[in-house]
Scaffold this active site. Structure first.
Site, PDB file in Angstrom:
ATOM      1  N   HIS A   1       3.477  -1.743   3.254  1.00 53.14           N
ATOM      2  CA  HIS A   1       3.372  -0.901   2.557  1.00 53.14           C
ATOM      3  C   HIS A   1       5.217   0.140   2.111  1.00 53.14           C
ATOM      4  O   HIS A   1       6.067  -0.854   2.444  1.00 53.14           O
ATOM      5  CB  HIS A   1       3.294  -0.045   4.607  1.00 53.14           C
ATOM      6  CG  HIS A   1       1.129  -0.388   4.857  1.00 53.14           C
ATOM      7  ND1 HIS A   1       1.824  -1.438   6.001  1.00 53.14           N
ATOM      8  CD2 HIS A   1       0.288   0.451   4.451  1.00 53.14           C
ATOM      9  CE1 HIS A   1       0.262  -1.475   5.911  1.00 53.14           C
ATOM     10  NE2 HIS A   1      -0.290  -0.381   5.568  1.00 53.14           N
TER      11      HIS A   1
ATOM     12  N   ASP B   1       0.869  -1.042  -0.206  1.00 48.87           N
ATOM     13  CA  ASP B   1       0.232   0.106  -0.225  1.00 48.87           C
ATOM     14  C   ASP B   1       1.292   1.300  -0.262  1.00 48.87           C
ATOM     15  O   ASP B   1       1.703   1.630   0.839  1.00 48.87           O
ATOM     16  CB  ASP B   1      -0.931   0.178   0.943  1.00 48.87           C
ATOM     17  CG  ASP B   1      -1.886  -0.895   1.435  1.00 48.87           C
ATOM     18  OD1 ASP B   1      -2.221  -1.627   0.005  1.00 48.87           O
ATOM     19  OD2 ASP B   1      -2.874  -0.780   2.292  1.00 48.87           O
TER      20      ASP B   1
END
Length: 344
Positions: free
Chosen positions: A196, A49
């Site tokens: 992430h 992400d």
């Protein structure tokens, strides 16, 4: 006689209206919520992400390239605006792009119109930067999803809302060892791993090589989300596409796969009853012509660490096509030095 004909015409119109009303409802179907792939094969999808800072993007891309792994990146529009070159680099390396909203709000607090605005804004930014779409996959900020969110996402054109079954929680700054163990100790076939790209996930670049090496040692192959779910990575390009109906297909599932609508698909193929399909039926995908461009091929020599998935991604083709062209029965078995014909 005239009255009787008029009544028959009215009934026919009513039936046609019902069919296309059904199509409209199908087109607005809820997004499918996915936590892992439904498979017994040892495949895993690494997903990242991207928020507003994207600090570790290029480090992550270099590691993935070194290990010949293709991953999936869920992008925010605000992040893409702040580090556009990094987003271009992700696309240039052949990784899949997904939508993660524009400003990372909790979608449970948004109206359907606001959801669409978030998604459309990001799609436009990403497409302008890379030429690639984020459809059909979306990841909800904070993983915050309910029935209303899935309905709004589906209506906005995203058929799949991608969650995960392993959350590394790397954003809180855990060590590389902790992140590695969390993935390796919990891996199962079809796993979707959440990581992430931001500065907070400081342990991720250090953990990634160990994760990849240890999972390969366990026999795992790395795939994108679309490969895991057996979807096309992006909508087919204009210039000619047909589809042969398989067991279990529906007009809605085919329309969603090609990012079109049931009504358009029915019209393109003169289908009156959208509930009747036969296995082996060849459908023309609307917006294209039936003639495919002539096929060409290249040759590739297998190197250490290669997989059919990584080779297929590199050459923008599919594992199935490479396997069929080279008469490969076990897609997990390749030998270094093996020469493959790559269908284009």
């Amino acid at each position: 006689m005239g009255t009787k004909i008029g009544k028959i015409a009215a009934v026919v119109l009513l039936v046609l209206f019902s069919l296309f009303s059904f199509s409209d409802q199908s087109d607005a179907a809820s997004s499918k919520y996915v936590t892992k792939g439904n498979t017994t094969s040892k495949v895993v999808a690494l997903t990242f992400d991207d928020g507003s800072d994207g600090t570790n993007i290029n480090k992550i891309l270099n590691i993935l390239s070194t290990h010949k792994v293709t991953a999936t990146f869920f992008l925010t529009g605000s992040g893409a605006e702040k580090h556009p070159q990094a987003i271009k680099n992700i696309a240039a390396k052949g990784h899949q792009l997904g939508n993660h909203s524009y400003s990372h709000p909790d979608f449970k607090t948004l109206t359907a119109a606001q959801m669409k605005s978030q998604l459309d804004r990001t799609e436009t930014i990403v497409k302008n930067l890379t030429g690639k779409t984020t459809k059909p996959i979306f990841r909800a900020p904070y993983g915050s999803v309910n029935a209303n969110v899935l309905a709004g996402i589906g209506a906005a054109g995203y058929g799949y809302t991608i969650h995960w079954n392993i959350d590394t929680i790397d954003w809180r700054g855990d060590s590389a060892t902790t992140i590695t163990n969390k993935v390796v100790n919990n891996i199962v076939p079809g796993t979707i791993v959440l990581m992430h790209t931001g500065a907070g996930a400081s342990g991720t670049p250090a953990a990634l090589p160990n994760i990849i090496t240890k999972l390969k040692a366990k026999g795992y192959t790395f795939v994108t989300v679309s490969q895991l779910l057996k979807l096309p990575a992006s909508p087919p390009a204009a210039g000619g596409t047909t589809y042969t109906v398989k067991a279990g297909d529906t007009m809605y599932s085919i329309a969603k796969r090609y990012n079109t609508t049931v009504a358009k698909l029915a019209a393109a193929n003169n289908i009156v009853n959208v509930n009747l399909l036969r296995v082996g039926q060849v459908l023309k995908i609307p917006g294209t012509t039936a003639t495919q461009p002539p096929a060409t091929s290249v040759k590739y020599t297998v190197k250490a660490g290669d997989t059919l998935y990584s080779i297929a991604s590199r050459y923008k083709t599919t594992v199935a096509k490479i396997a069929a062209t080279n008469k490969i029965t076990n897609v997990n078995l390749l030998r270094v030095g093996q020469v493959l014909v790559i269908p284009r």
